[in-house]
Design an enzyme around this catalytic site. Structure first.
Site, short mmCIF file in Angstrom:
data_model
loop_
_atom_site.label_atom_id
_atom_site.label_comp_id
_atom_site.label_asym_id
_atom_site.label_seq_id
_atom_site.Cartn_x
_atom_site.Cartn_y
_atom_site.Cartn_z
N HIS A 118 9.08 0.88 -0.07
CA HIS A 118 9.14 -0.22 -1.04
C HIS A 118 10.34 -1.08 -0.62
O HIS A 118 11.32 -0.56 -0.07
CB HIS A 118 9.36 0.39 -2.43
CG HIS A 118 9.32 -0.58 -3.55
ND1 HIS A 118 10.38 -1.36 -3.88
CD2 HIS A 118 8.33 -0.88 -4.43
CE1 HIS A 118 10.05 -2.11 -4.93
NE2 HIS A 118 8.83 -1.84 -5.28
N LYS A 221 8.64 4.45 -15.11
CA LYS A 221 7.43 4.96 -14.46
C LYS A 221 7.11 6.38 -14.95
O LYS A 221 6.18 7.01 -14.46
CB LYS A 221 7.61 4.96 -12.95
CG LYS A 221 7.72 3.55 -12.35
CD LYS A 221 7.61 3.59 -10.85
CE LYS A 221 8.22 2.39 -10.18
NZ LYS A 221 7.36 1.21 -10.23
N CYS A 358 5.12 -4.98 -3.31
CA CYS A 358 6.54 -4.95 -2.90
C CYS A 358 6.75 -3.98 -1.73
O CYS A 358 7.79 -3.33 -1.63
CB CYS A 358 7.46 -4.57 -4.06
SG CYS A 358 7.31 -5.66 -5.45
N1 7TS Z 1 10.54 2.51 -4.89
C1 7TS Z 1 9.22 2.74 -5.06
C2 7TS Z 1 8.54 3.74 -4.19
C3 7TS Z 1 8.53 2.04 -6.04
O1 7TS Z 1 7.24 2.27 -6.21
C4 7TS Z 1 9.22 1.11 -6.85
C5 7TS Z 1 8.51 0.26 -7.87
C6 7TS Z 1 10.59 0.94 -6.65
C7 7TS Z 1 11.22 1.65 -5.65
C8 7TS Z 1 11.41 0.02 -7.50
O2 7TS Z 1 11.49 0.51 -8.80
P1 7TS Z 1 12.14 -0.38 -9.96
O3 7TS Z 1 11.94 0.45 -11.19
O4 7TS Z 1 13.57 -0.57 -9.62
O5 7TS Z 1 11.37 -1.64 -9.98
N2 7TS Z 1 7.16 0.06 -7.56
C9 7TS Z 1 6.31 -0.82 -8.12
C10 7TS Z 1 4.96 -0.85 -7.76
O6 7TS Z 1 4.44 -0.09 -6.95
N3 7TS Z 1 4.37 -1.81 -8.44
O7 7TS Z 1 5.27 -2.41 -9.23
C11 7TS Z 1 6.50 -1.80 -9.03
#
Ligand code: 7TS
Length: 402
Positions: A118, A221, A358
């Site tokens: 990501h 999540k 992303c």
């Molecule tokens: N790493 C992974 C593997 C993720 O899936 C996400 C968010 C993040 C980091 C970042 O997390 P945040 O809570 O700081 O935003 N992934 C996603 C997704 O797959 N669709 O929307 C957000």
């Protein structure tokens, strides 16, 4: 299978949208009532600041806040002092890169990442590499697009300083053989940073067993609040890292031209933290632990297999990860842009994600413009999958006309 009729009663959003088919938990899960109630309790009963007041209400808020640190620590088998509250995975990973990374990576060093990352676990390391004159090395993915130990070994070198990889890919859902990779890295004193944003809601994560150096995840999540995340770090590493944000509550003694800071984890929590969110996170953990991670995994896997079985039989649909091991299904309808298809799903109250999620390097690796992504979680049931499949067929047929 989990009893989704009872589970749905714990998620108030279904009262507002009884026909909702929510298949986007990878972006953010639905929020459980006990979390919402707990946050409401904070705001209505003791909604004041933490660590500051000498009055009873502030003590109560501080106790709830610090208890959440203990709950998170127990949840991942860490010590409370190894838990830093952040606003999410992104800020946790940025903290590691900009603090540990910039302090320790030197010119000529190598940082191992993968094309499955990501952007949150990639862009901060690109920046470290740029500033320090270090080099990013990409683990070659296998033919299915997985990170393997063999792939990792092929880029490991005497110059490797940090390995920063995802535990579960947010597009392909694959589980990285993280424990073996950490073991090999540690034989060479290499620090391993684990992005557990897509793992924490599916797998029982034990940081002592994994022996990772850093691990990051988000509350939203895992049925918890937005605006809160966790950085786990081994204390001996956190202890030596400089804080990035300076200000209230993280300082010790302040002089005219300098100041001393508190110890970790407090030195990393400058300013008023997301108090309600931290306290709410505790309830999300209780909820998932009560369901049990084996039950969660079995439920998700059974539904994912059910969906994949049906999808394989549909002409004109490409599934990129037919094992769908963590309930993530990446797919496309041949010849249809994923955004166009997702709009059609939305008209049938089916929430999917479309695009590059992303994680643009994954889309590039798959050689497509983007994918549709269905992510399955504890409140989904066979009816959701049947509705999804029916709409998938209708969407394919609808676009066939043009
Ligand atoms: N790493 C992974 C593997 C993720 O899936 C996400 C968010 C993040 C980091 C970042 O997390 P945040 O809570 O700081 O935003 N992934 C996603 C997704 O797959 N669709 O929307 C957000």
């Amino acid at each position: 299978m989990l009893d989704t009729t009872s589970i749905r009663k714990h998620f108030p959003i279904y009262e507002q949208h009884p026909d909702l088919v929510y298949l986007d938990s990878g972006a953010s899960s639905l929020k459980v009532k006990t979390v919402i109630d707990k946050m409401d309790e904070y705001y209505t009963k003791y909604g004041v600041n933490v660590h500051r007041g000498v009055y009873n209400l502030s003590h109560q808020a501080s106790e709830e806040y610090e208890e959440a640190r203990d709950v998170v620590a127990n949840f991942i088998n860490a010590k409370a002092k190894e838990i830093v509250f952040t606003k999410g995975t992104t800020s946790a990973l940025n903290l590691v890169a900009a603090s540990y990374g910039l302090e320790n990576v030197e010119s000529g060093d190598e940082i191992i990442v993968s094309e499955l990352e990501h952007h949150s676990n990639l862009l901060p390391w690109q920046r470290v590499a740029r500033i320090k004159g270090a080099k990013l090395r990409y683990i070659p993915l296998d033919t299915e697009g997985r990170i393997t130990v063999e792939g990792f070994l092929s880029v490991l070198s005497p110059k490797t300083k940090v390995v920063a990889i995802t535990y579960v890919s947010n597009v392909m859902g694959y589980i990285t053989p993280i424990k073996e990779i950490i073991k090999i890295a540690h034989e060479r004193n290499i620090v391993v940073v684990v992005d557990a944003a897509q793992a924490i809601q599916h797998l029982k994560v034990d940081v002592k067993d994994l022996d990772c150096d850093f691990l990051a995840f988000s509350g939203h999540k895992m049925c918890g609040p937005t605006g809160v995340g966790v950085l786990y770090g081994k204390y001996e590493l956190l202890e030596k890292m400089p804080p990035l944000e300076l200000g209230g509550d993280m300082n010790d003694d302040v002089q005219l031209y300098d100041a001393t800071y508190k110890v970790a984890p407090y030195k990393f929590e400058a300013g008023t933290p997301p108090i309600a969110e931290v306290i709410g996170l505790k309830e999300a953990i209780y909820y998932l632990e009560k369901l049990g991670f084996d039950n969660i995994q079995n439920h998700v896997k059974e539904l994912a297999d059910y969906a994949i079985g049906k999808m394989k039989a549909i002409d004109g649909v490409t599934v990129y990860n037919p094992t769908a091991e963590t309930g993530i299904i990446a797919f496309n309808i041949d010849g249809v842009h994923p955004h166009d298809a997702a709009t059609n799903f939305d008209e049938n109250q089916i929430c999917l994600r479309a695009g590059h999620h992303c994680a643009q390097l994954v889309t590039k690796w798959l050689r497509c413009v983007g994918t549709l992504r269905a992510t399955i979680y504890i409140y989904n049931n066979k009816h959701d999958i049947d509705t999804f499949i029916e709409t998938l067929i209708n969407t394919r047929d609808f676009f066939k006309q043009f």
